[in-house]
Write an enzyme that holds these catalytic residues in place. Structure first.
Site, PDB file in Angstrom:
ATOM      1  CG  HIS A 280       5.314 -24.368  21.965  1.00  0.00           C
ATOM      2  ND1 HIS A 280       4.960 -24.780  23.237  1.00  0.00           N
ATOM      3  CD2 HIS A 280       6.632 -24.087  22.019  1.00  0.00           C
ATOM      4  CE1 HIS A 280       6.023 -24.719  24.015  1.00  0.00           C
ATOM      5  NE2 HIS A 280       7.057 -24.309  23.300  1.00  0.00           N
TER       6      HIS A 280
ATOM      7  CE  LYS B 132      -9.451 -22.485  25.958  1.00  0.00           C
ATOM      8  NZ  LYS B 132      -8.569 -23.631  26.090  1.00  0.00           N
ATOM      9  NE  ARG B 133      -3.983 -13.446  23.175  1.00  0.00           N
ATOM     10  CZ  ARG B 133      -2.880 -12.762  22.861  1.00  0.00           C
ATOM     11  NH1 ARG B 133      -1.857 -12.730  23.699  1.00  0.00           N
ATOM     12  NH2 ARG B 133      -2.799 -12.090  21.738  1.00  0.00           N
TER      13      ARG B 133
ATOM     14  CE  LYS C 165      -5.679 -20.320  21.912  1.00  0.00           C
ATOM     15  NZ  LYS C 165      -5.050 -21.428  22.663  1.00  0.00           N
TER      16      LYS C 165
ATOM     17  CB  THR D 132      -1.169 -25.585  30.068  1.00  0.00           C
ATOM     18  OG1 THR D 132      -1.239 -24.247  29.560  1.00  0.00           O
ATOM     19  CG2 THR D 132       0.003 -26.306  29.437  1.00  0.00           C
TER      20      THR D 132
ATOM     21  CE  LYS E 217      -2.111 -23.268  33.865  1.00  0.00           C
ATOM     22  NZ  LYS E 217      -1.884 -22.132  32.968  1.00  0.00           N
TER      23      LYS E 217
END
Ligand code: NBY
Length: 841
Positions: free
Chosen positions: A374, A567-568, A573, A678, A682
């Site tokens: 991952h 998100k985290r 990110k 992911t 969504k």
């Protein structure tokens, strides 16, 4: 077998066979019965929490009956099973999901109304099961839903943490962590006090020789901890199939030792032993994409892996088959490297306990396991020190060394004399302190290795696992692009959109075959359809606006463009890129004349996500977002033109409110760093568009929905290395607009300048590893393009509808079918519909 009822008495059992409720009346009767008997309450003291408990128990009764039938069917047909080993299952709430999957939500709604409750209030009572950090844990949860819905015989195995991921509070703009004690009352689990496994730690290895002269290893001494099974039923959608998630909880092994201590008055120390044993499953480690090598974490891993394998092997042995048939009956998938010790443990069971020859055992092992990677981030790749493993698992260390020896011998035979290759692929990393590279062990011990999106699967083959492609050939490596379950992420989270889509598709069949979404593209120009589409988005935004008001006190207009990044929090990110962009927008608005300003497009920037408690930079990012919000939200020049909010404690149930309400969501990782993502799937599935980099699954989303329907920006993965090099060795100039943003922060516009200096120096002085400056201009320009696109509401709606229509590929059902065929070699179990009465709504 011993506990089976003899033939003559079975008639009585069959006569009294129990069944779950069949209609509204039966449901109400079950709820009342549970309130009065299980909960020992009555209509005079039944609050919403009690009603939630009783309603859940009524549904649980049904699930467990289906579960029993499913397990009996699987045992009877003796079919191959998949075991999904994951340290994280981010399940969220179970009641709504159970009602929808069983197809009884309408009935429950009416029944609860009869009894004096609104179903929405009852659903809200449930505490999230938050046994995961982020994407990896939620993926496991989506997979369980798909496995059950597709009738695959499959079990999940995990840990029953007493504390899930911490609850996040924002106090004075800072993240504060609060323990998540979620087990107070959990109606969804069944303790199996009769299903226990003794797990050994520490000790030493002795060798003996049998009659034939063969050496046998004995792992002796050390200490023992008991694993107790807790089962959670996993209902499939519109099928009676109900699979099992087995979570292990640690307990002190009850031995004479404890009693001795107890009797000799050492009561306190005997209690301390108890508590030490229970520590193993006490808490989920809150790091995502970071590995810290803590002994307790390794204990968790072995505890869970050993208990699960014992269980799997015990089940196989009941079938009385030959060992060589093990891989025909059992597939085990490793969710990341966290369960890699399972490879070693199975080899130990086969060789030490069952007496198989090494090679025969190893063949079985390799054909049993598959490994999913991952991440390519080096700091997230698991390594354990040889010393620690030697201490905790002495026999396992020997086996790892033997695995490595035999592996390196095959490499040497195929590439004679290539010493450097041997060094590079060795499972043992030589150095100051020797380390075991868990990913390498997972590759060597599996028959397939997969990445989670096309770009990611290519990257692992060309970078971190390059040498293994040379050694094993390319066929061992494959791609399975992630997916999400449309049941939770469309039907449950966005019931009105699901209903509107059903009206165009002609049925609910798109929930089990998501490619049927393409039918709505025919209606893209239907005015009534478009109107309702827009109304639904507005209603979802209103709902989120209410939530924002209640949780932050900030009033936001639902007419503004809702821009979401949840998100985290992680530097890769790039939430910092987002907030720097927000500051730039603020400066631009401030520089306009009041007249010009009126023409600007109103926007709400919504952030959410947890920072790992020890990740200082991530916590600073949260603080900056809150500080910026504080200034902008109270600036009278700005008003509704720009609002910035940070939503506390982002989790699965919050995601169900946030996702359907976005216009734009941000998936802006440095190219090549986000394995898949992911939430991007969504958001698009819920009629939101995305701004993103060419990274992870964004690339395949673009391929599916078309370039016109996504806002891509930034440098490509292939350019990252050169850019980083030039930052360090060339002259590194910061984008001028970004420099102005930095100036503004450093002036103290958002308070406390010292706190934010780390984020600035990371870009300006420390090589800007995540390419924030390189991508800034492209990011800001693309945000401008988005503003213009949003002004054209008709064009925007067309993009949204078209995108949803083309999202069929991203169902976790497609994903699970790919694993089943390409990796697990399992087949769905035909379900006798008369077995159950389930019918999806
Ligand atoms: O897995 C995520 C990836 O970042 C994301 O791109 C992908 O879509 C998702 C599903 O494939 N990885 C992730 O969530 N990882 C973790 O949460 C995690 C947790 C613990 C540790 C490492 C990673 N650990 O080493 O302790």
């Amino acid at each position: 077998v011993e506990a089976s009822i003899p033939e003559p008495q079975r008639e009585a059992w069959l006569k009294h066979q129990v069944d779950g409720f069949k209609d509204k009346d039966g449901f109400e009767r079950d709820v009342v019965r549970h309130v009065e008997t299980t909960l020992a309450r009555s209509m005079f003291n039944c609050d919403e929490s009690a009603a939630y408990s009783a309603c859940s128990l009524a549904f649980r009764d049904r699930l467990i009956l289906e579960w029993n039938r499913t397990q009996q069917r699987q045992t009877f047909t003796d079919s191959k099973r998949l075991y999904y080993l994951s340290l994280e299952f981010l399940m969220g709430r179970a009641l709504d999901n159970a009602m929808l999957n069983i197809g009884q939500k309408d009935l429950a709604k009416a029944g609860l109304a009869d009894l004096g409750f609104r179903i929405e209030d009852i659903i809200e009572q449930e505490h999230d099961a938050a046994l995961g950090n982020g994407g990896l844990g939620r993926l496991a949860a989506c997979f369980l839903d798909s496995l059950a819905s597709l009738n695959y015989p499959a079990w999940g195995y995990g840990l029953r943490y007493r504390y899930g991921i911490f609850k996040q509070e924002i106090i004075d703009g800072y993240q504060v962590e609060v323990p998540d004690y979620w087990l107070d009352f959990n109606p969804w689990e069944f303790p199996r006090h009769d299903v226990t496994v003794d797990i050994q730690f520490y000790g030493h290895v002795n060798k003996s020789t049998d009659e034939s002269g063969k050496t046998i290893a004995h792992w002796e001494g050390g200490e023992t901890v008991k694993a107790v099974a807790y089962d959670v039923p996993i209902p499939g959608y519109a099928t009676p199939s109900t699979n099992n998630l087995r979570l292990w909880s640690s307990k002190a092994a009850s031995g004479e030792f404890d009693f001795q201590k107890f009797n000799s008055g050492e009561y306190e120390s005997s209690v301390a032993d108890q508590q030490r044993a229970e520590t193993i499953s006490a808490v989920l480690y809150p790091n995502d994409n970071l590995e810290r090598g803590k002994e307790l974490r390794l204990k968790q891993q072995y505890f869970w892996v050993a208990a699960s394998l014992y269980d799997i092997v015990r089940r196989f042995k009941k079938s009385k088959r030959a060992w060589k048939e093990f891989p025909d009956q059992v597939a085990i998938q490793l969710n990341d490297t966290h369960p890699t010790l399972a490879i070693v443990e199975l080899q130990r069971i086969l060789v030490d306990l069952e007496g198989l020859e090494w090679d025969e055992a190893w063949n079985i092992v390799v054909n049993t396991f598959g490994y999913t990677n991952h991440t390519v981030l080096p700091e997230a790749l698991e390594k354990w020190s040889v010393g620690l493993i030697q201490h905790l698992l002495p026999r396992h260390l020997q086996i790892i060394y033997d695995i490595n020896l035999f592996f390196l011998q095959t490499v040497e035979r195929a590439f004679p004399g290539d010493r450097d290759l041997l060094r590079r692929v060795s499972i043992i990393e030589e150095g100051q302190s020797k380390m075991i590279r868990m990913a390498f062990l997972a590759i060597v011990g599996s028959h397939k290795v997969n990445g989670v999106a096309e770009l990611h699967s290519d990257l692992i083959k060309t970078t971190i696992f390059k040498d293994f492609v040379t050694v094993f050939g390319p066929d061992k490596f494959t791609n399975v692009t992630n997916g999400i379950t449309p049941r939770r992420w469309l039907h449950q989270a966005n019931p009105r959109l699901s209903e509107l889509i059903a009206s165009k598709v002609g049925s609910n069949d798109f929930l089990t075959d998501l490619t049927l979404l393409n039918k709505i593209e025919l209606s893209v120009n239907d005015p009534a359809f478009r109107k309702e589409w827009a109304e639904i988005k507005l209603a979802n935004k209103l709902r989120l606006a209410k939530h924002i008001k209640a949780s932050t006190g900030v009033t936001v207009s639902p007419d503004a463009l809702f821009d979401v990044q949840v998100k985290r929090i992680h530097e890769y990110k790039r939430q910092q890129l987002n907030i720097f962009g927000v500051i730039h927008r603020y400066l631009t608005l401030k520089a306009l004349s009041p007249e010009e300003r009126k023409k600007a497009l109103p926007r709400v920037s919504i952030f959410g996500g947890k920072a790992a408690p020890g990740y200082w930079m991530a916590k600073q990012i949260i603080h900056l977002i809150n500080s910026v919000g504080n200034v902008i939200n109270n600036d009278a020049d700005i008003g509704d033109l720009l609002k910035v909010v940070f939503l506390e404690d982002y989790n699965v149930s919050k995601a169900e409110i946030i996702t359907p309400a976005s216009d734009i969501s941000e998936h802006i990782s440095t190219a090549g760093t986000e394995a898949s993502g992911t939430s991007n799937m969504k958001f698009v599935l819920n009629g939101g568009l995305i701004i993103g980099t060419c990274d992870g699954a964004n690339i395949e989303i673009t391929r599916e929905i078309g370039e016109d329907n996504i806002f891509l920006f930034g440098n490509l993965a292939e350019d990252v290395e050169d850019l980083r090099h030039s930052h360090t060795y060339g002259s590194h100039t910061i984008n001028p607009d970004l420099a102005k943003v930095f100036e503004t922060i450093e002036k103290g516009t958002f308070g406390d300048t010292q706190d934010f200096s780390g984020m600035i120096t990371a870009v300006r002085d420390h090589g800007d590893f995540y390419l924030v400056s390189d991508d800034f201009q492209s990011y800001v320009e693309t945000q401008g393009v988005i503003d213009e696109a949003y002004r054209d509401q008709e064009g925007w709606i067309t993009k949204c509808i078209t995108s949803v229509a083309r999202m069929g590929f991203f169902s976790s059902d497609r994903c699970i079918n790919e694993y089943a065929e390409g990796i697990w070699n399992i087949e769905p179990l035909a379900v006798d519909k008369s077995d159950g009465v389930k019918k999806g709504e």
